[in-house]
Design a protein around this motif. Structure first.
Motif, PDB file in Angstrom:
ATOM      1  N   GLY A   1      -9.019 -40.338   8.335  1.00  0.00           N
ATOM      2  CA  GLY A   1      -8.201 -40.274   7.134  1.00  0.00           C
ATOM      3  C   GLY A   1      -8.827 -39.409   6.054  1.00  0.00           C
ATOM      4  N   TYR A   2      -7.967 -38.689   5.336  1.00  0.00           N
ATOM      5  CA  TYR A   2      -8.349 -37.874   4.181  1.00  0.00           C
ATOM      6  C   TYR A   2      -9.453 -36.866   4.511  1.00  0.00           C
ATOM      7  N   ASN A   3      -9.176 -36.026   5.495  1.00  0.00           N
ATOM      8  CA  ASN A   3     -10.112 -34.983   5.897  1.00  0.00           C
ATOM      9  C   ASN A   3      -9.485 -33.591   5.924  1.00  0.00           C
ATOM     10  N   CYS A   4      -8.323 -33.420   5.323  1.00  0.00           N
ATOM     11  CA  CYS A   4      -7.656 -32.097   5.255  1.00  0.00           C
ATOM     12  C   CYS A   4      -7.449 -31.494   6.640  1.00  0.00           C
ATOM     13  N   LEU A   5      -7.033 -32.305   7.598  1.00  0.00           N
ATOM     14  CA  LEU A   5      -6.885 -31.820   8.969  1.00  0.00           C
ATOM     15  C   LEU A   5      -5.688 -30.901   9.150  1.00  0.00           C
ATOM     16  N   GLU A   6      -4.616 -31.174   8.457  1.00  0.00           N
ATOM     17  CA  GLU A   6      -3.371 -30.426   8.557  1.00  0.00           C
ATOM     18  C   GLU A   6      -2.867 -30.407  10.005  1.00  0.00           C
ATOM     19  N   ASP A   7      -1.911 -29.535  10.288  1.00  0.00           N
ATOM     20  CA  ASP A   7      -1.292 -29.517  11.621  1.00  0.00           C
ATOM     21  C   ASP A   7      -2.281 -29.155  12.727  1.00  0.00           C
ATOM     22  N   GLU A   8      -3.155 -28.205  12.466  1.00  0.00           N
ATOM     23  CA  GLU A   8      -4.109 -27.779  13.488  1.00  0.00           C
ATOM     24  C   GLU A   8      -5.041 -28.925  13.887  1.00  0.00           C
ATOM     25  N   GLY A   9      -5.531 -29.664  12.916  1.00  0.00           N
ATOM     26  CA  GLY A   9      -6.388 -30.812  13.213  1.00  0.00           C
ATOM     27  C   GLY A   9      -5.638 -31.896  13.967  1.00  0.00           C
TER      28      GLY A   9
END
Length: 102
Positions: free
Chosen positions: A35-43
């Motif tokens: 959670g809350y790691n700026c993963l976005e779609d690629e992550g």
């Protein structure tokens, strides 16, 4: 080790790739909190592979700015993940506070 909690560590997609690669090689990991790691779609796509290939039972991806593309990858992985005698059932995926459907 069965649980990994890396909540709020600024991993981004590249960091999630390394974590998820390790999870697919280490079969004992059943709980993953990114959670809350700026993963976005690629992550999210990296996590989807870990869901498909690993033994994850609970995954938290809250607050990662995941959009429709990442959500589709995750949902496809969830559909693929059919429990067998060697894999546990995936029971909880937390996608709270993302941008799915926006």
């Amino acid at each position: 080790i069965t649980h990994i909690n890396l909540f709020n560590n600024s991993l981004r997609a590249e960091g999630s790739r390394h974590i998820c690669d390790a999870i697919t090689k280490e079969s004992s990991i059943t709980v993953l909190d990114l959670g809350y790691n700026c993963l976005e779609d690629e992550g999210a796509k990296h996590v989807a592979l870990a869901i498909t290939r690993g033994r994850l039972q609970k995954v938290s991806l809250a607050g990662n700015n995941i959009g429709d593309t990442g959500a589709i990858a995750l949902f496809e992985a969830i559909k693929e993940r059919i429990p067998t005698t060697t894999t546990a059932q995936l029971v909880d995926v937390d996608l709270w506070n993302n941008r799915i459907g926006n």
